[in-house]
Design an enzyme around this catalytic site. Structure first.
Site, PDB file in Angstrom:
ATOM      1  N   SER A  41       0.800  -1.235   0.105  1.00 53.93           N
ATOM      2  CA  SER A  41      -0.012   0.047   0.301  1.00 53.93           C
ATOM      3  C   SER A  41       0.958   1.227  -0.082  1.00 53.93           C
ATOM      4  O   SER A  41       0.278   2.374  -0.349  1.00 53.93           O
ATOM      5  CB  SER A  41      -0.956   0.032   1.142  1.00 53.93           C
ATOM      6  OG  SER A  41      -0.057   0.189   2.340  1.00 53.93           O
ATOM      7  N   LYS A  89       0.452   4.884   6.756  1.00 52.53           N
ATOM      8  CA  LYS A  89      -0.180   5.758   5.745  1.00 52.53           C
ATOM      9  C   LYS A  89       0.391   7.102   5.605  1.00 52.53           C
ATOM     10  O   LYS A  89       1.058   7.327   6.542  1.00 52.53           O
ATOM     11  CB  LYS A  89      -1.726   5.833   5.817  1.00 52.53           C
ATOM     12  CG  LYS A  89      -2.375   4.356   5.986  1.00 52.53           C
ATOM     13  CD  LYS A  89      -2.522   3.832   4.719  1.00 52.53           C
ATOM     14  CE  LYS A  89      -3.023   2.323   4.728  1.00 52.53           C
ATOM     15  NZ  LYS A  89      -2.476   1.422   3.810  1.00 52.53           N
TER      16      LYS A  89
END
Length: 173
Positions: A41, A89
């Protein structure tokens, strides 16, 4: 005589152990720790080799204690969907920003007070705010500051916000 030295050694070891363990635990809980990044990711910033290798990052817990983050920071946070899992993230938008989403139910979202918008760098391969919405600052765990492993990837993680992901501020027209 040897038995006396042995007892001193054991006593010194035990007392040192009972000092070192709480200090180490406190350091890891409050100051910094390391973590292995799994998944794709955050490619290409983290794990550019895909599933064949994992980056290990330094997580600065001290710098996040006052929830002071900026757009582009890479952060570790408790997953809003699974409190047992930590995810990593990039902060895209701060409270008050209006972000153009990518696959969220609303095309534009104004980030509420006390929240941030986070995304993975590998769009379409990331479980992020586009799936679960703005994230409470209280879920932030740490600020990822450096790649420590593998050695050829040693580097500081600098804030980076792709131009196309720059949010609008709510006071703009």
């Amino acid at each position: 005589m040897a038995q006396l030295h042995g007892r001193r050694y054991i006593r010194a070891f035990v007392s040192g152990f009972f000092v070192a363990v709480p200090v180490t635990v406190t350091f890891l809980d409050r100051v910094a720790c390391i973590a292995r990044v799994e998944g794709v990711s955050m490619q290409p910033s983290l794990n550019p080799g895909g599933r064949t290798s994992s980056d290990v990052v330094l997580l600065n817990r001290w710098s996040i204690r006052n929830y002071e983050v900026q757009r582009g920071d890479v952060v570790s946070l408790i997953s809003p969907k699974n409190a047992e899992q930590k995810i990593i993230k990039r902060v895209i938008a701060l409270q008050g920003d209006i972000v153009k989403t990518m696959g969220h139910k609303n095309r534009y979202v104004k980030v509420p007070s006390g929240h941030v918008w986070v995304e993975g760098d590998h769009h379409g391969h990331s479980f992020d705010s586009n799936a679960f919405g703005p994230v409470s600052l209280g879920l932030l765990h740490a600020h990822a500051t450096h790649i420590l492993w593998p050695p050829h990837r040693w580097q500081t993680l600098r804030p980076l916000l792709p131009r196309e992901r720059t949010p609008r501020h709510s006071d703009e027209d």
